[in-house]
Design an enzyme around this catalytic site. Structure first.
Site, PDB file in Angstrom:
ATOM      1  N   ALA A  29      10.083   2.492   6.904  1.00  0.00           N
ATOM      2  CA  ALA A  29       9.480   1.172   7.089  1.00  0.00           C
ATOM      3  C   ALA A  29       9.822   0.598   8.459  1.00  0.00           C
ATOM      4  CB  ALA A  29       9.930   0.239   5.963  1.00  0.00           C
ATOM      5  N   ARG A  30      10.899  -0.174   8.541  1.00  0.00           N
ATOM      6  CA  ARG A  30      11.321  -0.801   9.791  1.00  0.00           C
ATOM      7  C   ARG A  30      12.813  -0.587   9.970  1.00  0.00           C
ATOM      8  NH1 ARG A  30       6.988  -1.209  12.479  1.00  0.00           N
ATOM      9  NH2 ARG A  30       7.793  -2.879  13.812  1.00  0.00           N
ATOM     10  N   HIS A  44      10.354   8.356  14.331  1.00  0.00           N
ATOM     11  CA  HIS A  44       9.274   7.395  14.071  1.00  0.00           C
ATOM     12  C   HIS A  44       7.934   8.128  14.012  1.00  0.00           C
ATOM     13  CE1 HIS A  44       8.234   2.861  14.490  1.00  0.00           C
ATOM     14  NE2 HIS A  44       7.325   3.477  13.744  1.00  0.00           N
ATOM     15  N   ASP A  82      10.064  -6.478  -5.585  1.00  0.00           N
ATOM     16  CA  ASP A  82       9.060  -7.084  -4.721  1.00  0.00           C
ATOM     17  C   ASP A  82       8.726  -8.452  -5.310  1.00  0.00           C
ATOM     18  OD1 ASP A  82       6.780  -7.928  -3.352  1.00  0.00           O
ATOM     19  OD2 ASP A  82       6.042  -5.889  -3.071  1.00  0.00           O
ATOM     20  N   ASP A 125      13.444   7.449   9.536  1.00  0.00           N
ATOM     21  CA  ASP A 125      12.368   7.682  10.497  1.00  0.00           C
ATOM     22  C   ASP A 125      12.285   6.569  11.531  1.00  0.00           C
ATOM     23  OD1 ASP A 125       9.891   9.167  11.334  1.00  0.00           O
ATOM     24  OD2 ASP A 125       8.948   7.261  10.798  1.00  0.00           O
ATOM     25  N   GLU A 138      15.123   2.181  19.354  1.00  0.00           N
ATOM     26  CA  GLU A 138      14.422   3.460  19.447  1.00  0.00           C
ATOM     27  C   GLU A 138      14.157   3.758  20.921  1.00  0.00           C
ATOM     28  OE1 GLU A 138      10.911   3.440  17.028  1.00  0.00           O
ATOM     29  OE2 GLU A 138      12.053   3.369  15.161  1.00  0.00           O
ATOM     30  N   ARG A 160       0.821  -1.210   0.000  1.00  0.00           N
ATOM     31  CA  ARG A 160       0.000   0.000   0.000  1.00  0.00           C
ATOM     32  C   ARG A 160       0.857   1.263   0.000  1.00  0.00           C
ATOM     33  NH1 ARG A 160      -2.591  -3.476   3.578  1.00  0.00           N
ATOM     34  NH2 ARG A 160      -4.776  -3.959   3.127  1.00  0.00           N
ATOM     35  N   ILE A 161       1.877   1.281   0.863  1.00  0.00           N
ATOM     36  CA  ILE A 161       2.680   2.498   1.003  1.00  0.00           C
ATOM     37  C   ILE A 161       3.585   2.680  -0.206  1.00  0.00           C
ATOM     38  CG2 ILE A 161       4.406   3.681   2.392  1.00  0.00           C
ATOM     39  CD1 ILE A 161       3.217   2.193   4.838  1.00  0.00           C
TER      40      ILE A 161
END
Length: 316
Positions: free
Chosen positions: A233-234, A282, A173, A258, A263, A153-154
């Site tokens: 993302a991660r 984040h 992907d 981000d 974290e 989606r993103i």
């Protein structure tokens, strides 16, 4: 029936409280940060809504068998899916609450990096007045290839936002359908080609054993000299030490991150002070609308769980 929120950072819990009232469930809110605190929070719970609290096997043992864990957000790294399945506990997430907001953030920092807006700003605020060419080279958008790691989606939303600028958009992907992503202007390539051609690499993949550390020394070296990295993302996708090395050498002209491991990013970490690093805490998911959608969708999933209806986004 007992419904709990283990932890959250929202302004309130109106959607969740309404769902609990509709189910006739006892309701409690906690701010669990440790395993012991999470275990106390979920004791005898049928439904647990979870933000960042660690939901380990020991924590899940405190829930009622057949219960449901609802993760606020897309990722579910903090939930032991196998242990939940063994106890008959369903786990679900909310994968679609903020896709547009994260895509907005990713495109914002892509354009900021390419135009070197943050570097011009830093120079001026420290008393300098750089010429337009002092931070050269600045690549035009029409001659820039943006590579996407992941086209969910993103990733797809990022591509749709980039196309009007004139970017060439490629992606890796292994699960994507070429025709489907082609409609969003994306050309699928192999992983090696993604790194080799991407002037900007934007990450939109989950953290799995196959993707953990995928942006490391070896793959960064494949990228064009002076390229850019964006991660909304991660944090586990990126070897942060390798990124620092690539920024120092010039292999990367900039990085917008981000998400991190851990974290918060430690105070003394070199990324915090690097002039070519653009960091956010984040926060890519955040807008007032996205948070409302997140809580609403999570509460709706809680209603389905409490009524014994099929869950919308079950993971295990």
């Amino acid at each position: 029936m007992r419904m709990v929120i283990t932890d959250h950072a929202f302004a309130g819990e109106d959607f969740e409280r309404a769902a609990a009232a509709d189910l006739g469930a006892d309701f409690a809110v906690f701010q669990a940060a440790t395993t012991d605190e999470a275990a106390d929070a979920v004791t005898d719970a049928d439904i647990a809504l979870v933000n960042f609290a660690p939901i380990t096997a020991a924590v899940l043992e405190k829930m009622r068998p057949g219960g449901t864990v609802i993760r606020y957000g897309i990722g579910y790294d903090n939930v032991d899916l196998a242990a939940a399945a063994a106890r008959g506990i369903a786990v679900c997430n909310v994968p679609d609450y903020g896709a547009d907001t994260v895509a907005d953030h990713a495109v914002t920092v892509i354009v900021t990096l390419l135009r070197k807006v943050h570097q011009f700003d830093r120079a001026i605020t420290t008393g300098a007045w750089p010429s337009a060419t002092e931070l050269a080279p600045i690549r035009s958008m029409a001659e820039t290839t943006v590579g996407l790691l992941g086209t969910g989606r993103i990733g797809a939303a990022v591509a749709r936002r980039l196309l009007p600028f004139g970017f060439d958009v490629i992606a890796y992907d292994p699960y994507a359908d070429p025709q489907t992503v082609g409609a969003d202007g994306i050309t699928l390539v192999q992983l090696d080609e993604l790194f080799a051609r991407s002037h900007v690499l934007s990450l939109h993949a989950p953290a799995t054993p196959d993707t953990a550390g995928i942006v490391g020394i070896h793959n960064l070296a494949r990228m064009p000299w002076g390229s850019y990295l964006v991660n909304t993302a991660r944090g586990a996708l990126v070897d942060q030490d390798a990124v620092v090395q690539a920024l120092e050498s010039g292999q990367l002209a900039g990085a917008a991150l981000d998400v991190f491991v851990p974290e918060p990013l430690p105070t003394g970490h070199p990324l915090r002070s690097h002039p070519n690093a653009l960091l956010t805490p984040h926060a890519a998911f955040y807008s007032e609308q996205s948070l409302r959608d997140l809580q609403r969708l999570a509460a709706e999933e809680a209603l389905r769980a409490g009524r014994g209806e099929p869950l919308r986004c079950r993971l295990n």
